[in-house]
Design a protein around this motif. Structure first.
Motif, PDB file in Angstrom:
ATOM      1  N   MET A  78       9.447  28.123  22.019  1.00 40.51           N
ATOM      2  CA  MET A  78       8.904  27.709  23.330  1.00 40.51           C
ATOM      3  C   MET A  78       7.374  27.773  23.288  1.00 40.51           C
ATOM      4  SD  MET A  78       9.799  27.035  26.659  1.00 40.51           S
ATOM      5  CE  MET A  78      11.369  27.671  27.120  1.00 40.51           C
ATOM      6  N   HIS A  79       6.859  28.831  22.695  1.00 40.36           N
ATOM      7  CA  HIS A  79       5.416  29.035  22.564  1.00 40.36           C
ATOM      8  C   HIS A  79       4.779  27.855  21.826  1.00 40.36           C
ATOM      9  CE1 HIS A  79       1.962  30.832  20.262  1.00 40.36           C
ATOM     10  NE2 HIS A  79       1.627  31.192  21.481  1.00 40.36           N
ATOM     11  N   ALA A  80       5.370  27.488  20.683  1.00 42.53           N
ATOM     12  CA  ALA A  80       4.803  26.399  19.878  1.00 42.53           C
ATOM     13  C   ALA A  80       4.868  25.074  20.648  1.00 42.53           C
ATOM     14  CB  ALA A  80       5.564  26.287  18.553  1.00 42.53           C
ATOM     15  N   ALA A  81       6.022  24.834  21.302  1.00 41.91           N
ATOM     16  CA  ALA A  81       6.192  23.549  22.010  1.00 41.91           C
ATOM     17  C   ALA A  81       5.223  23.445  23.186  1.00 41.91           C
ATOM     18  CB  ALA A  81       7.627  23.407  22.502  1.00 41.91           C
ATOM     19  N   ALA A 129      10.556  28.379  32.918  1.00 39.13           N
ATOM     20  CA  ALA A 129      11.534  28.975  31.985  1.00 39.13           C
ATOM     21  C   ALA A 129      11.481  30.496  32.069  1.00 39.13           C
ATOM     22  CB  ALA A 129      11.209  28.526  30.557  1.00 39.13           C
ATOM     23  N   ALA A 130      12.637  31.103  31.814  1.00 41.77           N
ATOM     24  CA  ALA A 130      12.697  32.572  31.741  1.00 41.77           C
ATOM     25  C   ALA A 130      12.566  32.935  30.264  1.00 41.77           C
ATOM     26  CB  ALA A 130      14.018  33.063  32.306  1.00 41.77           C
ATOM     27  N   VAL A 131      11.325  33.100  29.838  1.00 43.26           N
ATOM     28  CA  VAL A 131      11.054  33.348  28.410  1.00 43.26           C
ATOM     29  C   VAL A 131      11.202  34.842  28.135  1.00 43.26           C
ATOM     30  CG1 VAL A 131       9.353  33.049  26.569  1.00 43.26           C
ATOM     31  CG2 VAL A 131       9.393  31.452  28.491  1.00 43.26           C
ATOM     32  N   ALA A 132      11.901  35.173  27.049  1.00 48.40           N
ATOM     33  CA  ALA A 132      12.099  36.587  26.709  1.00 48.40           C
ATOM     34  C   ALA A 132      10.758  37.275  26.487  1.00 48.40           C
ATOM     35  CB  ALA A 132      12.938  36.684  25.435  1.00 48.40           C
ATOM     36  N   ASP A 133      10.632  38.495  27.006  1.00 49.36           N
ATOM     37  CA  ASP A 133       9.407  39.269  26.779  1.00 49.36           C
ATOM     38  C   ASP A 133       9.462  39.976  25.431  1.00 49.36           C
ATOM     39  OD1 ASP A 133       8.282  38.593  29.204  1.00 49.36           O
ATOM     40  OD2 ASP A 133       9.327  40.207  30.267  1.00 49.36           O
ATOM     41  N   TYR A 134      10.698  40.241  24.978  1.00 46.43           N
ATOM     42  CA  TYR A 134      10.875  40.971  23.716  1.00 46.43           C
ATOM     43  C   TYR A 134      11.853  40.239  22.814  1.00 46.43           C
ATOM     44  CZ  TYR A 134       8.516  44.836  25.979  1.00 46.43           C
ATOM     45  OH  TYR A 134       7.583  45.600  26.598  1.00 46.43           O
ATOM     46  N   THR A 192       6.994  39.291  22.594  1.00 46.33           N
ATOM     47  CA  THR A 192       6.844  37.864  22.266  1.00 46.33           C
ATOM     48  C   THR A 192       5.451  37.434  22.756  1.00 46.33           C
ATOM     49  OG1 THR A 192       7.818  37.345  24.398  1.00 46.33           O
ATOM     50  CG2 THR A 192       9.293  37.325  22.492  1.00 46.33           C
ATOM     51  N   PRO A 193       4.935  36.326  22.269  1.00 44.92           N
ATOM     52  CA  PRO A 193       3.629  35.889  22.773  1.00 44.92           C
ATOM     53  C   PRO A 193       3.708  35.550  24.258  1.00 44.92           C
ATOM     54  CG  PRO A 193       4.482  34.350  21.107  1.00 44.92           C
ATOM     55  CD  PRO A 193       5.491  35.433  21.258  1.00 44.92           C
ATOM     56  N   ASP A 194       2.687  35.889  25.019  1.00 47.86           N
ATOM     57  CA  ASP A 194       2.649  35.571  26.450  1.00 47.86           C
ATOM     58  C   ASP A 194       2.039  34.177  26.596  1.00 47.86           C
ATOM     59  OD1 ASP A 194       2.108  35.316  29.159  1.00 47.86           O
ATOM     60  OD2 ASP A 194       1.878  37.490  29.402  1.00 47.86           O
ATOM     61  N   ILE A 195       2.911  33.197  26.761  1.00 48.13           N
ATOM     62  CA  ILE A 195       2.470  31.792  26.714  1.00 48.13           C
ATOM     63  C   ILE A 195       1.475  31.470  27.829  1.00 48.13           C
ATOM     64  CG2 ILE A 195       3.269  29.395  26.718  1.00 48.13           C
ATOM     65  CD1 ILE A 195       6.033  30.472  25.801  1.00 48.13           C
ATOM     66  N   LEU A 196       1.828  31.877  29.056  1.00 50.22           N
ATOM     67  CA  LEU A 196       0.959  31.546  30.190  1.00 50.22           C
ATOM     68  C   LEU A 196      -0.402  32.211  30.071  1.00 50.22           C
ATOM     69  CD1 LEU A 196       3.066  31.486  33.458  1.00 50.22           C
ATOM     70  CD2 LEU A 196       1.466  29.759  32.648  1.00 50.22           C
ATOM     71  N   ALA A 197      -0.381  33.497  29.680  1.00 47.67           N
ATOM     72  CA  ALA A 197      -1.655  34.216  29.558  1.00 47.67           C
ATOM     73  C   ALA A 197      -2.533  33.538  28.511  1.00 47.67           C
ATOM     74  CB  ALA A 197      -1.386  35.673  29.191  1.00 47.67           C
ATOM     75  N   GLU A 198      -1.883  33.075  27.432  1.00 49.21           N
ATOM     76  CA  GLU A 198      -2.639  32.403  26.375  1.00 49.21           C
ATOM     77  C   GLU A 198      -3.255  31.097  26.897  1.00 49.21           C
ATOM     78  OE1 GLU A 198      -1.390  31.259  21.946  1.00 49.21           O
ATOM     79  OE2 GLU A 198      -0.466  33.083  22.714  1.00 49.21           O
ATOM     80  N   VAL A 253       2.553  15.968  33.209  1.00 45.75           N
ATOM     81  CA  VAL A 253       3.056  17.255  33.692  1.00 45.75           C
ATOM     82  C   VAL A 253       4.000  17.832  32.650  1.00 45.75           C
ATOM     83  CG1 VAL A 253       4.402  18.398  35.504  1.00 45.75           C
ATOM     84  CG2 VAL A 253       2.832  16.560  36.104  1.00 45.75           C
ATOM     85  N   LEU A 254       3.753  19.077  32.275  1.00 46.50           N
ATOM     86  CA  LEU A 254       4.645  19.748  31.333  1.00 46.50           C
ATOM     87  C   LEU A 254       5.423  20.815  32.107  1.00 46.50           C
ATOM     88  CD1 LEU A 254       4.036  20.780  27.731  1.00 46.50           C
ATOM     89  CD2 LEU A 254       4.874  22.514  29.284  1.00 46.50           C
ATOM     90  N   VAL A 255       6.737  20.768  31.995  1.00 49.32           N
ATOM     91  CA  VAL A 255       7.587  21.731  32.712  1.00 49.32           C
ATOM     92  C   VAL A 255       8.464  22.445  31.689  1.00 49.32           C
ATOM     93  CG1 VAL A 255       9.364  22.038  34.490  1.00 49.32           C
ATOM     94  CG2 VAL A 255       7.695  20.197  34.723  1.00 49.32           C
ATOM     95  N   THR A 256       8.576  23.764  31.810  1.00 52.49           N
ATOM     96  CA  THR A 256       9.536  24.470  30.957  1.00 52.49           C
ATOM     97  C   THR A 256      10.717  24.904  31.819  1.00 52.49           C
ATOM     98  OG1 THR A 256       8.651  26.698  31.275  1.00 52.49           O
ATOM     99  CG2 THR A 256       7.644  25.356  29.533  1.00 52.49           C
ATOM    100  N   ALA A 257      11.876  25.012  31.191  1.00 51.18           N
ATOM    101  CA  ALA A 257      13.081  25.342  31.964  1.00 51.18           C
ATOM    102  C   ALA A 257      14.063  26.123  31.091  1.00 51.18           C
ATOM    103  CB  ALA A 257      13.744  24.049  32.443  1.00 51.18           C
TER     104      ALA A 257
END
Ligand SMILES: Cc1cc2nc3c(=O)[nH]c(=O)nc-3n(C[C@H](O)[C@H](O)[C@H](O)COP(=O)(O)O)c2cc1C
Length: 426
Positions: free
Chosen positions: A272-275, A290-295, A319-325, A206-210
């Motif tokens: 965050m995207h790379a990790a 995680a609350a990832v910055a949109d910009y 910023t890249p949309d990690i989930l969408a990717e 399980v991978l969790v971001t925070a």
């Protein structure tokens, strides 16, 4: 949960102190049970100070039972041990969630395998119905001896778990197999052994971001947000409690992260995207709390931006949309697709926006979070959410983030169950 930590007479006994601390960091209570030989290697006072409980060194010394009994039930804790007629090792056997022995000598392995109960620890082994986990440690020749190997096989066949000894420099001067496993490994194995047996997360990755991300404007200023990391940390801790192997990708937070199998610290959305993209390979579940910055500033300055008259214009880029990717990558993945869980922190039209986000990004579940409430969302200990899936929606009323995490993971487990059943129906 209460864990009995058996400590036996090997040179690795001093490492049991670190094991004890590790278990406590996971929120467990520990009662130390030492053999006579163990007490020659480490003083019981050390364990007494750390566990804040009397240490059991003999079956002829009553004491701890009174306290244990009081914790287990509403009976008065002041009742003297003998007047209840309870027998110490039986009372403890009933009260523990796990018997862990680290280090475990060849001698105790032999006694456990053959039902010999000539001291407190060996009697406790026979009396308890809790899972048993042993971390053997001894000289390589002792470990390889037919007698010891046979005893280990007997115990394994009985369902006893083991933390394999490692190779390395042994106290006897030899180099070989027999060295006590490292304390973090023993603690992880204990936490996994305590996981509910029926949890579908047991053994899953399980991978969790925070937490937030910080987007640098210049070397001293950044754009951040109010996320504390609490919700993601609670999810990581709960997933681990259920037996998952957890990778936690954490943005910059003041809070200390919970124990995880791997913790990756990041600062920006790009990190965050790379990790996450690296860690998602092979994951069974990815939860983006995680609350990832949109910009992010399009052109961060390499030197501190000086004050000037008039306004300052900052150009931000997406910023890249990690989930969408991750959602887009799903059909291409050979290793099977992880369950994707996103969060939608909104202040208005919470549910419709969350639904739309779930579909647009190709997520399995989205956790809709009304962050305009004072008692929910960012930087508070409580939350109230709606977990939205393909065909169902679950309202999770206001409660601690730990309990909200449990509710979210119940939904994840339901999805895993449905996936496992799907081919059978087809
Ligand atoms: C310095 C020293 C180190 C020892 N280390 C170990 C060990 O690592 N593993 C082991 O099985 N026995 C070891 N022993 C032997 C045990 O202490 C001995 O078998 C003892 O009876 C074990 O008692 P217990 O199993 O009740 O704790 C060691 C003995 C000494 C004197």
């Amino acid at each position: 949960m209460l864990i009995a930590l058996g400590v036996t007479g090997g040179i690795g006994a001093y490492k049991a102190v670190e094991v004890c601390r590790g278990l406590q960091k996971h929120g467990h209570d520990v009662v130390a049970v030492m053999t006579r030989s163990a007490a020659r290697f480490v003083g019981p006072v050390t364990f007494e100070a750390i566990t804040r409980r009397p240490v059991i060194t003999s079956q002829w010394k009553p004491g701890i039972n009174t306290r244990l009994r009081a914790e287990r039930s509403d009976e008065a804790s002041t009742e003297p041990w003998r007047s209840r007629g309870d027998i110490e090792h039986i009372a403890i056997a009933d009260g523990i969630a796990l018997l862990l022995v680290a280090p475990c000598t060849a001698n105790v392995i032999g006694k456990f395998a053959n039902g010999i109960a000539d001291d407190f620890l060996t009697s406790l082994y026979l009396a308890t119905r809790a899972p048993v986990l042993l971390a053997p440690a001894m000289n390589s020749n002792m470990l390889a001896h037919e007698a010891v190997q046979r005893n280990l096989q007997v115990l394994a066949a009985r369902g006893v778990g083991f933390v394999e000894p490692g190779e390395g420099y042994l106290a006897c001067g030899w180099i070989g197999k027999g060295r006590l496993a490292e304390p973090p490994e023993i603690v992880s194995a204990a936490v996994r052994a305590l996981a509910p047996a029926d949890s579908l997360l047991r053994g899953r990755r399980v991978l969790v971001t925070a937490g937030p991300t910080y987007e640098d404007i210049d070397p001293v200023r950044y754009i951040g947000n109010r996320s504390s990391g609490r919700m993601g940390f609670a999810l990581a801790a709960e997933a681990r409690r259920r037996g998952a192997r957890v990778t936690l990708v954490a943005g910059p937070t003041r809070l200390a992260p919970p124990a995880a199998d791997e913790i990756v610290r990041v600062r920006s959305a790009a990190e965050m995207h790379a990790a996450v993209l690296g860690g998602a390979e092979g994951a069974d579940v990815v939860i983006m709390a995680a609350a990832v910055a949109d910009y992010t500033p399009a052109d961060p300055a390499s030197h501190k931006v000086s004050k000037q008259d008039g306004p300052l214009t900052l150009t931000l880029e997406r910023t890249p949309d990690i989930l969408a990717e991750l959602g887009r990558a799903r059909p291409r993945r050979a290793s099977g697709s992880p369950i994707l869980v996103g969060f939608a922190a909104e202040t208005a039209d919470v549910i419709p926006r969350a639904r739309e986000k779930r579909t647009r990004k190709g997520l399995d579940l989205i956790v809709a979070n009304d962050v305009s409430r004072a008692d929910a969302g960012f930087d508070v200990g409580t939350n109230v959410v709606t977990v939205i899936g393909d065909e169902r929606q679950r309202e999770v009323p206001l409660q601690s983030k730990e309990r909200v995490a449990a509710a979210i993971l119940d939904e994840v487990e339901d999805l895993l169950r449905a996936r496992a059943a799907a081919p059978a129906r087809a």
